[in-house]
Write a protein that holds these residues in place. Sequence first.
Motif, PDB file in Angstrom:
ATOM      1  N   GLU A  99     -10.945  38.534  12.198  1.00  0.00           N
ATOM      2  CA  GLU A  99     -11.541  37.252  11.748  1.00  0.00           C
ATOM      3  C   GLU A  99     -11.253  35.980  12.470  1.00  0.00           C
ATOM      4  O   GLU A  99     -10.409  36.162  13.156  1.00  0.00           O
ATOM      5  CB  GLU A  99     -10.848  36.937  10.102  1.00  0.00           C
ATOM      6  N   ALA A 100     -12.415  35.212  12.584  1.00  0.00           N
ATOM      7  CA  ALA A 100     -12.450  33.961  13.476  1.00  0.00           C
ATOM      8  C   ALA A 100     -11.392  32.840  12.809  1.00  0.00           C
ATOM      9  O   ALA A 100     -11.465  32.853  11.362  1.00  0.00           O
ATOM     10  CB  ALA A 100     -13.949  33.191  13.530  1.00  0.00           C
ATOM     11  N   LEU A 101     -10.720  32.310  13.388  1.00  0.00           N
ATOM     12  CA  LEU A 101      -9.896  31.268  12.956  1.00  0.00           C
ATOM     13  C   LEU A 101     -10.688  29.960  12.858  1.00  0.00           C
ATOM     14  O   LEU A 101     -10.994  29.451  13.748  1.00  0.00           O
ATOM     15  CB  LEU A 101      -8.558  30.972  13.540  1.00  0.00           C
ATOM     16  N   MET A 102     -10.843  29.467  11.487  1.00  0.00           N
ATOM     17  CA  MET A 102     -11.655  28.001  11.452  1.00  0.00           C
ATOM     18  C   MET A 102     -10.740  27.409  10.677  1.00  0.00           C
ATOM     19  O   MET A 102     -10.352  27.662   9.331  1.00  0.00           O
ATOM     20  CB  MET A 102     -13.038  28.287  10.630  1.00  0.00           C
ATOM     21  N   THR A 103     -10.450  26.374  11.003  1.00  0.00           N
ATOM     22  CA  THR A 103      -9.720  25.138  10.123  1.00  0.00           C
ATOM     23  C   THR A 103     -10.474  23.967   9.897  1.00  0.00           C
ATOM     24  O   THR A 103     -11.570  23.723  10.721  1.00  0.00           O
ATOM     25  CB  THR A 103      -8.188  24.620  10.768  1.00  0.00           C
ATOM     26  N   THR A 104     -10.207  23.086   9.015  1.00  0.00           N
ATOM     27  CA  THR A 104     -10.811  22.178   8.724  1.00  0.00           C
ATOM     28  C   THR A 104     -10.697  21.049   9.956  1.00  0.00           C
ATOM     29  O   THR A 104      -9.493  20.998  10.539  1.00  0.00           O
ATOM     30  CB  THR A 104     -10.531  21.313   7.484  1.00  0.00           C
TER      31      THR A 104
ATOM     32  N   THR B 165      -8.400  29.368   2.680  1.00  0.00           N
ATOM     33  CA  THR B 165      -8.630  28.226   1.478  1.00  0.00           C
ATOM     34  C   THR B 165      -9.145  28.728   0.495  1.00  0.00           C
ATOM     35  O   THR B 165      -8.876  27.975  -0.730  1.00  0.00           O
ATOM     36  CB  THR B 165      -9.910  27.463   2.206  1.00  0.00           C
ATOM     37  N   GLN B 166      -9.970  29.787   0.169  1.00  0.00           N
ATOM     38  CA  GLN B 166     -10.283  30.353  -0.917  1.00  0.00           C
ATOM     39  C   GLN B 166      -9.291  30.696  -1.968  1.00  0.00           C
ATOM     40  O   GLN B 166      -9.355  30.397  -3.170  1.00  0.00           O
ATOM     41  CB  GLN B 166     -11.216  31.366  -0.783  1.00  0.00           C
TER      42      GLN B 166
ATOM     43  N   GLY C  29     -11.601  22.672   2.347  1.00  0.00           N
ATOM     44  CA  GLY C  29     -12.210  23.627   1.598  1.00  0.00           C
ATOM     45  C   GLY C  29     -13.440  24.277   2.082  1.00  0.00           C
ATOM     46  O   GLY C  29     -13.973  25.109   1.434  1.00  0.00           O
ATOM     47  N   SER C  30     -13.827  23.625   3.113  1.00  0.00           N
ATOM     48  CA  SER C  30     -15.290  24.014   3.635  1.00  0.00           C
ATOM     49  C   SER C  30     -14.849  25.199   4.786  1.00  0.00           C
ATOM     50  O   SER C  30     -15.793  25.719   5.467  1.00  0.00           O
ATOM     51  CB  SER C  30     -15.906  22.629   4.305  1.00  0.00           C
ATOM     52  N   ALA C  31     -13.641  25.358   5.160  1.00  0.00           N
ATOM     53  CA  ALA C  31     -13.299  26.428   6.262  1.00  0.00           C
ATOM     54  C   ALA C  31     -12.686  27.562   5.537  1.00  0.00           C
ATOM     55  O   ALA C  31     -12.242  27.377   4.417  1.00  0.00           O
ATOM     56  CB  ALA C  31     -12.498  25.704   7.325  1.00  0.00           C
ATOM     57  N   ALA C  32     -12.701  28.643   6.436  1.00  0.00           N
ATOM     58  CA  ALA C  32     -12.026  29.845   5.790  1.00  0.00           C
ATOM     59  C   ALA C  32     -10.544  29.544   6.004  1.00  0.00           C
ATOM     60  O   ALA C  32      -9.944  30.296   4.911  1.00  0.00           O
ATOM     61  CB  ALA C  32     -12.225  31.003   7.021  1.00  0.00           C
ATOM     62  N   PHE C  33     -10.053  28.984   6.632  1.00  0.00           N
ATOM     63  CA  PHE C  33      -8.454  28.576   6.692  1.00  0.00           C
ATOM     64  C   PHE C  33      -8.114  27.165   6.646  1.00  0.00           C
ATOM     65  O   PHE C  33      -9.033  26.329   7.201  1.00  0.00           O
ATOM     66  CB  PHE C  33      -7.943  29.390   8.074  1.00  0.00           C
ATOM     67  N   SER C  34      -7.149  26.901   5.941  1.00  0.00           N
ATOM     68  CA  SER C  34      -6.577  25.342   6.004  1.00  0.00           C
ATOM     69  C   SER C  34      -5.293  25.217   6.631  1.00  0.00           C
ATOM     70  O   SER C  34      -4.624  26.128   6.435  1.00  0.00           O
ATOM     71  CB  SER C  34      -6.612  24.979   4.695  1.00  0.00           C
ATOM     72  N   THR C  35      -4.982  24.283   7.437  1.00  0.00           N
ATOM     73  CA  THR C  35      -3.660  23.722   7.578  1.00  0.00           C
ATOM     74  C   THR C  35      -2.721  23.472   6.437  1.00  0.00           C
ATOM     75  O   THR C  35      -3.178  22.960   5.625  1.00  0.00           O
ATOM     76  CB  THR C  35      -3.535  22.786   8.930  1.00  0.00           C
ATOM     77  N   PHE C  36      -1.562  23.110   6.920  1.00  0.00           N
ATOM     78  CA  PHE C  36      -0.659  22.525   6.011  1.00  0.00           C
ATOM     79  C   PHE C  36      -0.924  21.104   5.631  1.00  0.00           C
ATOM     80  O   PHE C  36      -1.143  20.987   4.412  1.00  0.00           O
ATOM     81  CB  PHE C  36       0.792  22.434   6.446  1.00  0.00           C
ATOM     82  N   ARG C  37      -1.595  20.422   6.323  1.00  0.00           N
ATOM     83  CA  ARG C  37      -1.974  18.994   6.025  1.00  0.00           C
ATOM     84  C   ARG C  37      -3.183  19.250   4.947  1.00  0.00           C
ATOM     85  O   ARG C  37      -3.220  18.329   4.130  1.00  0.00           O
ATOM     86  CB  ARG C  37      -2.432  18.528   7.361  1.00  0.00           C
ATOM     87  N   ASP C  38      -4.126  20.006   5.449  1.00  0.00           N
ATOM     88  CA  ASP C  38      -5.315  20.337   4.649  1.00  0.00           C
ATOM     89  C   ASP C  38      -5.123  20.963   3.207  1.00  0.00           C
ATOM     90  O   ASP C  38      -5.712  20.292   2.374  1.00  0.00           O
ATOM     91  CB  ASP C  38      -6.409  21.322   5.064  1.00  0.00           C
TER      92      ASP C  38
END
Length: 69
Positions: A2-7, A59-60, A14-23
């Motif tokens: 899986e590709a790592l995508m953060t906001t 994120t999901q 919520g628009s990315a597959a993964f979110s950081t702690f801040r997100d």
Amino acid sequence: MEALMTTTANSTPGSAAFSTFRDVCRLTTLSRRTVYRYLARKIFPEPRRLPGGKLIWRTQEVQDWMDRL
């Protein structure tokens, strides 16, 4: 793999597959401390740990958790 995508600044949490702690804190309006408390009580989605110790969440999974509240 899986590709790592953060906001980013140009996207919304919520628009990315993964979110950081801040997100995650922005998305849920929870403080870091509250997220840690919920993790300890096993009532918040488990994060993934990247090399170097950075925590990320799917994120999901966070959105699904919020929908169940």
